[in-house]
Scaffold this motif. Structure first.
Motif, PDB file in Angstrom:
ATOM      1  N   ASP A 194       0.509  -1.047  -0.165  1.00  0.00           N
ATOM      2  CA  ASP A 194      -0.048  -0.247  -0.247  1.00  0.00           C
ATOM      3  C   ASP A 194       0.690   1.633  -0.238  1.00  0.00           C
ATOM      4  OD1 ASP A 194       0.148   0.246   2.378  1.00  0.00           O
ATOM      5  OD2 ASP A 194      -0.901  -0.245   3.427  1.00  0.00           O
ATOM      6  N   GLY A 195       2.004   1.434   0.120  1.00  0.00           N
ATOM      7  CA  GLY A 195       2.949   2.277  -0.135  1.00  0.00           C
ATOM      8  C   GLY A 195       3.784   2.998   1.185  1.00  0.00           C
ATOM      9  N   ALA A 196       2.961   1.936   2.204  1.00  0.00           N
ATOM     10  CA  ALA A 196       3.724   1.933   3.878  1.00  0.00           C
ATOM     11  C   ALA A 196       5.216   1.914   3.640  1.00  0.00           C
ATOM     12  CB  ALA A 196       3.317   1.434   4.759  1.00  0.00           C
ATOM     13  N   LEU A 197       6.282   3.407   4.869  1.00  0.00           N
ATOM     14  CA  LEU A 197       7.610   2.747   4.939  1.00  0.00           C
ATOM     15  C   LEU A 197       7.085   1.307   5.705  1.00  0.00           C
ATOM     16  CD1 LEU A 197       8.447   6.514   5.067  1.00  0.00           C
ATOM     17  CD2 LEU A 197       8.413   4.595   3.161  1.00  0.00           C
ATOM     18  N   LYS A 198       8.883   1.063   5.584  1.00  0.00           N
ATOM     19  CA  LYS A 198       8.918   0.130   6.895  1.00  0.00           C
ATOM     20  C   LYS A 198       9.743   0.330   7.889  1.00  0.00           C
ATOM     21  CE  LYS A 198       8.838  -3.396   2.967  1.00  0.00           C
ATOM     22  NZ  LYS A 198       9.739  -4.383   2.501  1.00  0.00           N
ATOM     23  N   VAL A 199       9.807   0.462   9.002  1.00  0.00           N
ATOM     24  CA  VAL A 199       9.876   0.660  10.209  1.00  0.00           C
ATOM     25  C   VAL A 199       9.909  -0.096  11.219  1.00  0.00           C
ATOM     26  CG1 VAL A 199       9.661   2.038  12.491  1.00  0.00           C
ATOM     27  CG2 VAL A 199       8.584   3.069  10.032  1.00  0.00           C
ATOM     28  N   GLY A 200      11.026  -0.830  11.185  1.00  0.00           N
ATOM     29  CA  GLY A 200      11.323  -2.423  12.319  1.00  0.00           C
ATOM     30  C   GLY A 200      11.537  -3.732  10.946  1.00  0.00           C
ATOM     31  N   ARG A 201      13.047  -4.608  11.021  1.00  0.00           N
ATOM     32  CA  ARG A 201      12.686  -5.590   9.846  1.00  0.00           C
ATOM     33  C   ARG A 201      12.803  -6.424  10.902  1.00  0.00           C
ATOM     34  NH1 ARG A 201      13.195  -5.408   4.799  1.00  0.00           N
ATOM     35  NH2 ARG A 201      13.449  -3.636   3.916  1.00  0.00           N
ATOM     36  N   ARG A 202      12.446  -7.996  10.948  1.00  0.00           N
ATOM     37  CA  ARG A 202      12.835  -9.364  11.382  1.00  0.00           C
ATOM     38  C   ARG A 202      14.378  -8.768  11.280  1.00  0.00           C
ATOM     39  NH1 ARG A 202       8.984 -13.677  12.386  1.00  0.00           N
ATOM     40  NH2 ARG A 202       7.113 -12.738  11.953  1.00  0.00           N
ATOM     41  N   GLU A 247       7.280  10.422  11.117  1.00  0.00           N
ATOM     42  CA  GLU A 247       6.503  11.461  11.827  1.00  0.00           C
ATOM     43  C   GLU A 247       7.284  12.829  10.409  1.00  0.00           C
ATOM     44  OE1 GLU A 247       6.624  12.350  16.165  1.00  0.00           O
ATOM     45  OE2 GLU A 247       5.536  10.555  16.485  1.00  0.00           O
ATOM     46  N   GLY A 248       9.212  12.583  11.057  1.00  0.00           N
ATOM     47  CA  GLY A 248       8.869  14.124   9.948  1.00  0.00           C
ATOM     48  C   GLY A 248       9.269  13.199   8.517  1.00  0.00           C
ATOM     49  N   ILE A 249       9.347  13.025   7.933  1.00  0.00           N
ATOM     50  CA  ILE A 249       8.743  12.312   6.662  1.00  0.00           C
ATOM     51  C   ILE A 249       7.648  12.283   6.209  1.00  0.00           C
ATOM     52  CG2 ILE A 249       8.904  10.171   4.951  1.00  0.00           C
ATOM     53  CD1 ILE A 249      11.466   9.301   6.463  1.00  0.00           C
ATOM     54  N   ALA A 250       6.860  11.813   7.467  1.00  0.00           N
ATOM     55  CA  ALA A 250       5.234  12.415   6.761  1.00  0.00           C
ATOM     56  C   ALA A 250       4.900  13.856   6.986  1.00  0.00           C
ATOM     57  CB  ALA A 250       3.679  11.649   7.715  1.00  0.00           C
ATOM     58  N   SER A 302       0.093  11.084   1.651  1.00  0.00           N
ATOM     59  CA  SER A 302      -0.063  10.433   3.533  1.00  0.00           C
ATOM     60  C   SER A 302       0.477   9.318   3.408  1.00  0.00           C
ATOM     61  CB  SER A 302      -1.678  10.437   3.217  1.00  0.00           C
ATOM     62  OG  SER A 302      -1.757   9.195   4.187  1.00  0.00           O
ATOM     63  N   ILE A 303       1.608  10.195   4.201  1.00  0.00           N
ATOM     64  CA  ILE A 303       3.094   8.271   4.775  1.00  0.00           C
ATOM     65  C   ILE A 303       2.571   8.026   5.776  1.00  0.00           C
ATOM     66  CG2 ILE A 303       5.345   8.090   4.710  1.00  0.00           C
ATOM     67  CD1 ILE A 303       4.202   9.421   2.017  1.00  0.00           C
ATOM     68  N   SER A 304       2.471   6.565   6.183  1.00  0.00           N
ATOM     69  CA  SER A 304       2.663   6.175   6.768  1.00  0.00           C
ATOM     70  C   SER A 304       3.937   4.859   7.189  1.00  0.00           C
ATOM     71  CB  SER A 304       1.387   5.181   7.260  1.00  0.00           C
ATOM     72  OG  SER A 304       0.952   4.063   6.408  1.00  0.00           O
ATOM     73  N   GLY A 305       3.734   3.888   7.921  1.00  0.00           N
ATOM     74  CA  GLY A 305       4.608   3.029   8.095  1.00  0.00           C
ATOM     75  C   GLY A 305       4.698   2.004   9.401  1.00  0.00           C
ATOM     76  N   ARG A 306       5.023   0.712   9.345  1.00  0.00           N
ATOM     77  CA  ARG A 306       5.007  -0.416   9.777  1.00  0.00           C
ATOM     78  C   ARG A 306       6.093  -1.119   9.272  1.00  0.00           C
ATOM     79  NH1 ARG A 306       1.150  -0.956   5.936  1.00  0.00           N
ATOM     80  NH2 ARG A 306       0.785  -2.874   4.763  1.00  0.00           N
ATOM     81  N   PHE A 364      11.718   3.392   0.529  1.00  0.00           N
ATOM     82  CA  PHE A 364      11.489   4.628   0.342  1.00  0.00           C
ATOM     83  C   PHE A 364      11.380   4.221  -1.704  1.00  0.00           C
ATOM     84  CE2 PHE A 364      11.272   9.056  -0.657  1.00  0.00           C
ATOM     85  CZ  PHE A 364      11.110   9.711   0.912  1.00  0.00           C
ATOM     86  N   GLY A 365      11.636   2.385  -1.850  1.00  0.00           N
ATOM     87  CA  GLY A 365      11.432   3.152  -3.195  1.00  0.00           C
ATOM     88  C   GLY A 365       9.812   3.118  -3.669  1.00  0.00           C
ATOM     89  N   PRO A 366       9.469   3.124  -4.660  1.00  0.00           N
ATOM     90  CA  PRO A 366       8.132   3.551  -5.068  1.00  0.00           C
ATOM     91  C   PRO A 366       7.261   2.123  -5.262  1.00  0.00           C
ATOM     92  CG  PRO A 366      10.376   3.297  -7.395  1.00  0.00           C
ATOM     93  CD  PRO A 366      10.968   3.278  -6.323  1.00  0.00           C
ATOM     94  N   ARG A 367       6.418   2.206  -5.352  1.00  0.00           N
ATOM     95  CA  ARG A 367       5.401   1.183  -5.574  1.00  0.00           C
ATOM     96  C   ARG A 367       5.067   0.468  -6.479  1.00  0.00           C
ATOM     97  NH1 ARG A 367       0.297   2.750  -5.491  1.00  0.00           N
ATOM     98  NH2 ARG A 367       0.545   4.252  -6.258  1.00  0.00           N
ATOM     99  N   GLY A 368       5.281  -0.924  -6.214  1.00  0.00           N
ATOM    100  CA  GLY A 368       4.817  -2.260  -7.655  1.00  0.00           C
ATOM    101  C   GLY A 368       4.536  -3.181  -6.882  1.00  0.00           C
ATOM    102  N   GLY A 369       5.951  -4.565  -7.322  1.00  0.00           N
ATOM    103  CA  GLY A 369       5.341  -5.453  -7.107  1.00  0.00           C
ATOM    104  C   GLY A 369       6.052  -6.257  -7.992  1.00  0.00           C
ATOM    105  N   GLY A 370       5.935  -8.366  -7.558  1.00  0.00           N
ATOM    106  CA  GLY A 370       6.767  -9.160  -7.980  1.00  0.00           C
ATOM    107  C   GLY A 370       7.564  -8.875  -7.884  1.00  0.00           C
ATOM    108  N   ALA A 371       8.632  -8.859  -6.844  1.00  0.00           N
ATOM    109  CA  ALA A 371      10.315  -8.369  -6.418  1.00  0.00           C
ATOM    110  C   ALA A 371      10.587 -10.134  -6.928  1.00  0.00           C
ATOM    111  CB  ALA A 371      10.062  -8.001  -5.092  1.00  0.00           C
TER     112      ALA A 371
END
Length: 382
Positions: free
Chosen positions: A176-184, A309-312, A321-325, A347-354
């Motif tokens: 959905d375009g949300a940024l990634k904050v925290g990763r396994r 929050e600063g990026i948003a 509208s910028i969110s992250g999870r 922060f890359g563009p939206r898309g799919g099929g990586a």
């Protein structure tokens, strides 16, 4: 739809940004291909120099890394990405040709993550007319071995990131375009077994089957990663198994490569310690566990949330509208986030099929990310 094999020219001059992505995609750069890595480093060195960057090339056993400093005010914002892809040379002429159809742009490595590198370049290009006090200093790190776990560049990342104020990764975002904050966290482990060869019919009792031992050890691995007393969940994938040579010979060698994902550092340490402590079930067998690459679990901190929050806030005037999870996949931002550097990724563009034959990004999202990064790196007047 317009498609082009690798050896054919296309006229994307009406859209310089897409033309730049195409230039990078047409240089096929599988991990560990040092010649291809040097070729794309040549292109990117020139391109980043055009936007004011001081380029340092670092040739390694895995390929050519780039460390680029662009002047501006304050401690630098780190932009981190990679030039390698999962695709072998020849993919452009086969399963994943370069193509554009409306908003959809396809090509091997276009989404993961050459379009993300173009976001960096075009945002920096747009900032060049501004005086230095009006734009943030930037450091760009592009590594050549991310898709295989950054075994060479990873240990150097902390040193290269010294003095940065924050880090932004250019992997793909959530769908959905949300940024990634925290990763396994992630680890690639090779589980090796040495047995003893013997004729499988005439004197099997003299042999020690490395394959049988490996099977039993993999059962034990499943028990370790699913233990109920672990603090957090573990994802475990046995991706490669090899062993033996002939059906009439008791196999003396066998091994498996295992991919592991951890939600927290305590679970990671517990599981890896248990794997290193594995003991053989059979007399005469030898068992070893070797960590081929590892990235620590990155759990989002208050500093990471403040960066988000600063990026948003920067995106709000743009109508974004910028969110992250958190995200399940690991990347080079794991180390930076785990070290306490304020970090976001995706922060890359939206898309799919990586990593799949339908790999693509959205042209409109590419432009949105360029505008957002420009806003993040702009210091308001006054």
């Amino acid at each position: 739809m317009t498609t082009f094999p690798a050896d054919r020219e296309a006229d994307d001059s009406s859209d310089d940004i897409i033309a730049l992505v195409r230039e990078l995609v047409l240089v096929e750069t599988p991990s560990r291909d040092t010649v291809a890595s040097a070729r794309i480093a040549d292109i990117l060195s020139r391109r980043f120099a055009e936007v004011g960057g001081a380029v340092q090339r670092v040739d390694t056993a895995a390929g050519t890394d780039l460390v680029i400093d662009v002047p501006g005010s304050g401690d630098p914002i780190l932009l981190i990405g990679h030039t390698d892809t999962v695709w072998p040379v020849g993919t452009l002429d086969g399963d994943v040709p370069w193509s554009t159809e409306g908003d959809v742009v396809r090509g091997p490595g276009a989404y993961d993550m050459k379009a993300g590198i173009v976001v960096m370049l075009e945002a920096l290009r747009s900032l060049q007319p501004l005086p230095l006090p009006r734009r943030r200093a930037v450091r760009v790190i592009l590594v050549s071995d991310e898709e295989v776990g950054s075994p060479v560049s990873g240990p150097l990342l902390a040193e290269r990131a010294q003095g940065v104020a924050a880090a932004i990764g250019f992997e793909s975002p959530h769908p959905d375009g949300a940024l990634k904050v925290g990763r396994r966290g992630s680890a690639r482990v090779r589980l090796g077994v040495t047995g003893r060869a013997a004729h499988a019919a005439l004197d099997p009792e003299r042999g020690v089957s490395a394959v049988d031992e490996l099977v039993d050890q993999l059962v034990r691995v499943r028990e370790i990663v699913s233990a109920p007393d672990l603090p957090g969940p573990v994802l475990c994938n046995v991706g490669i198994i090899t062993g033996g040579a002939r059906t009439n010979v008791v196999p003396a060698q066998a091994q498996a490569e295992i991919g592991l994902r951890f939600a927290d550092p305590v679970t990671e340490e517990t599981v890896l310690r248990a794997l290193h402590a594995l003991t053989p079930h059979r007399d005469g067998a030898v068992v070893s566990a070797e960590v081929l690459s590892a990235r620590p679990a990155w759990q989002a901190s208050a500093q990471d949330d403040a960066l988000l929050e600063g990026i948003a806030a920067a995106g709000h005037p743009l109508g974004q509208s910028i969110s992250g999870r958190p995200a399940a996949g690991a990347g080079d931002t794991n180390l930076l986030g785990a070290l306490g550097v304020p970090t976001v990724d995706g922060f890359g563009p939206r898309g799919g099929g990586a990593h799949a034959v339908d790999e693509h990004f959205l042209r409109s999202s590419l432009r949105e990310r360029v505008a957002l990064l420009r806003a993040v790196l702009t210091i308001p007047a006054g």
